[in-house]
Design a protein around this motif. Structure first.
Motif, short mmCIF file in Angstrom:
data_model
loop_
_atom_site.label_atom_id
_atom_site.label_comp_id
_atom_site.label_asym_id
_atom_site.label_seq_id
_atom_site.Cartn_x
_atom_site.Cartn_y
_atom_site.Cartn_z
N ASP A 1 5.62 12.26 -0.28
CA ASP A 1 4.34 11.54 -0.27
C ASP A 1 3.60 11.96 -1.55
O ASP A 1 2.91 12.98 -1.58
CB ASP A 1 3.54 11.87 0.99
N ASP B 1 -5.49 -2.79 -2.48
CA ASP B 1 -4.40 -1.92 -2.02
C ASP B 1 -3.11 -2.19 -2.79
O ASP B 1 -2.86 -3.33 -3.23
CB ASP B 1 -4.15 -2.15 -0.53
N LYS C 1 -7.05 6.43 -6.78
CA LYS C 1 -5.93 7.22 -7.29
C LYS C 1 -5.95 7.22 -8.82
O LYS C 1 -6.67 6.44 -9.45
CB LYS C 1 -4.60 6.65 -6.77
N GLY D 1 1.01 -0.03 -3.71
CA GLY D 1 1.79 1.21 -3.77
C GLY D 1 3.14 0.95 -4.38
O GLY D 1 3.51 -0.20 -4.66
N PHE E 1 -4.12 2.86 -4.65
CA PHE E 1 -5.47 2.70 -4.09
C PHE E 1 -6.48 2.99 -5.22
O PHE E 1 -6.22 3.83 -6.08
CB PHE E 1 -5.61 3.72 -2.94
N ALA F 1 1.40 10.07 -3.02
CA ALA F 1 0.30 9.10 -3.11
C ALA F 1 -0.71 9.52 -4.17
O ALA F 1 -1.21 8.69 -4.93
CB ALA F 1 -0.41 8.99 -1.75
N SER G 1 0.64 5.90 -4.40
CA SER G 1 -0.40 4.95 -3.98
C SER G 1 -1.13 4.42 -5.21
O SER G 1 -1.34 5.16 -6.18
CB SER G 1 -1.39 5.65 -3.05
N SER H 1 0.87 -1.18 0.00
CA SER H 1 0.00 0.00 0.00
C SER H 1 0.90 1.23 0.00
O SER H 1 2.10 1.12 0.31
CB SER H 1 -0.90 0.03 1.24
N GLY H 2 0.30 2.37 -0.28
CA GLY H 2 1.07 3.61 -0.18
C GLY H 2 1.52 3.83 1.25
O GLY H 2 2.64 4.28 1.51
N THR H 3 0.64 3.52 2.17
CA THR H 3 0.96 3.67 3.59
C THR H 3 2.22 2.87 3.93
O THR H 3 3.16 3.39 4.55
CB THR H 3 -0.23 3.16 4.45
#
Ligand SMILES: Cc1ncc(COP(=O)(O)O)c(C=O)c1O
Length: 396
Positions: A157, A193, A186, A195, A183, A159, A181, A59-61
């Motif tokens: 970031d 999910d 996006k 990234g 997601f 994302a 990201s 994921s981007g996170t």
């Protein structure tokens, strides 16, 4: 006429046959963790972003967390990031064991106030984490100058901004690390999910790859305490089908943004800020535009290639943003408030020392911002519906 905030089916079902083929290829390969599908997708993203290394992540996170881990950020360290952002930016800093230090944001480009960041650098600062919010790059010359002066790495970031450019340079590759990201909402939206972490640094790329798979190399020999942060081959295969259309998706978003701006700017009470002077504006008392302005339109900096992940209006006046949202909802027009509470006002960050500082622009943005539909397949008729509703709101 109903206008959804986002309609993923139009884009995805147009590619249904190719997506089914990609699924079949992964199914028959029997390779469900990393492997050629992920490597091929990473290579294509590295080319698109103009970077040496692209690392597919879960994921981007997790991409931000991985970057922080690769840089050795941990307890006792501080990371500077904007307060007006999605939670993951600051959440990852805390998950790494470090302390987020929140900055204010620009009222017009929505991005980090770099002068505020400069004031907040301390001997404990271990990274600067600017966000390219809504598809528009942050003021990267100022960010990078600060980072060079203080010898601090930058994690972008990005994302919401894969493919956006700042003075002709791609976002993601200007800092030490960049994160995109995947997601579903996006601009390159996946099927779950996902990234991508990017970097031009060979050593850091190697460390991030190791940390992505439990810090082991070879398998079962753990040099670092990593995690399971891998992008799935199925996700990579499906996204590889969409990737060739990415430039077209962006062009459509840009055309939609230009149409909104042209039409909405003609309405009485709507201010269009050109940002022609290319610097952030962080005076929370300013409206920038005629005193009669009721809505301020989002504006790209002239030197930025904005990719319009969101088209975000600022609705001025107490309670007015919520009133516009209510009217649009009544007309079945999808909207979203990105983001209703800045990070320094979040319960989970109440004990973070920098949460005690007032960040007037971040607070103002949280009370004024409203994003309206901008997805590539949005029709002119649907846009007219949105514009007509905004016009009615302004008359009312
Ligand atoms: C600014 C920002 N940072 C980080 C993230 C986290 O990305 P993901 O949802 O892929 O974990 C997002 C996604 O919503 C985002 O908008």
């Amino acid at each position: 006429m109903a206008v959804p905030l986002l309609d993923l089916n139009i884009q995805n079902l147009a590619l249904e046959g190719e997506l089914q083929n990609a699924f079949g290829r992964v199914l028959r390969s029997g390779q469900f963790i990393l492997g050629a599908e992920v490597q091929n997708f990473e290579a294509k993203i590295a080319e698109l972003a103009g970077v040496k290394h692209a690392i597919g992540v879960s994921s981007g996170t997790d991409g931000i967390l991985l970057a922080l881990m690769a840089l050795g950020v941990g307890p006792g360290d501080e990371v500077i990031c904007p307060s007006f952002t999605f939670f993951a930016t600051a959440g990852c800093v805390s998950r790494a064991g470090a302390t987020p230090v929140f900055t204010d944001s620009c009222l017009y480009c929505f991005n980090m106030d770099v002068e505020d960041a400069a004031r907040k650098v301390s001997p404990r600062t271990k990274a600067i984490l600017p966000v390219h919010l809504f598809g528009q790059p942050a003021e990267m010359d100022a960010v990078m100058a600060l980072a060079r002066e203080k010898k601090i790495p930058v994690i972008e970031d990005a994302a919401q901004s894969m493919g956006a450019t700042y003075k002709g340079r791609q976002v993601g590759g200007m800092g030490t690390f960049g994160m995109f990201s995947l997601f579903p909402s996006k601009n390159l939206g996946g099927f779950g999910d996902g990234g991508i972490l990017v970097t031009n640094d060979d050593d850091l790329a190697g460390r991030a790859r190791m940390l992505r798979a439990h810090g082991a190399k070879p398998k079962y020999y753990h040099k670092y305490v990593g995690g399971n942060f891998r992008l799935d081959p199925l996700q990579a295969a499906l996204l590889s089908v969409k990737l060739p259309h990415y430039a077209e998706y962006t062009e459509k978003r840009r055309a939609n943004a230009a149409y909104y701006t042209q039409k909405l700017a003609a309405l009485p009470g709507v201010a269009k800020s050109s940002l022609a002077d290319s610097r952030c504006h962080t005076d929370a008392s300013a409206t920038r535009g005629p005193a009669s302005a009721k809505i301020v339109l989002p504006a790209p900096y002239a030197e930025n290639g904005h990719i319009w992940n969101q088209y975000t209006l600022r609705v001025l006046g107490a309670g007015r943003r919520d009133a516009l949202k209510a009217l649009l909802t009544e007309r079945k027009i999808g909207t979203e408030i990105y983001y209703p509470v800045p990070m320094h006002k979040q319960e989970c960050f109440a004990d973070v020392p920098s949460s005690r500082n007032a960040l007037p622009c971040a607070e103002r943005l949280s009370s004024e911002c409203l994003s309206v539909p901008i997805f590539p397949e949005l029709t002119r008729t649907q846009q007219e519906e949105v514009i007509g509703a905004v016009a009615d709101f302004l008359r009312g």
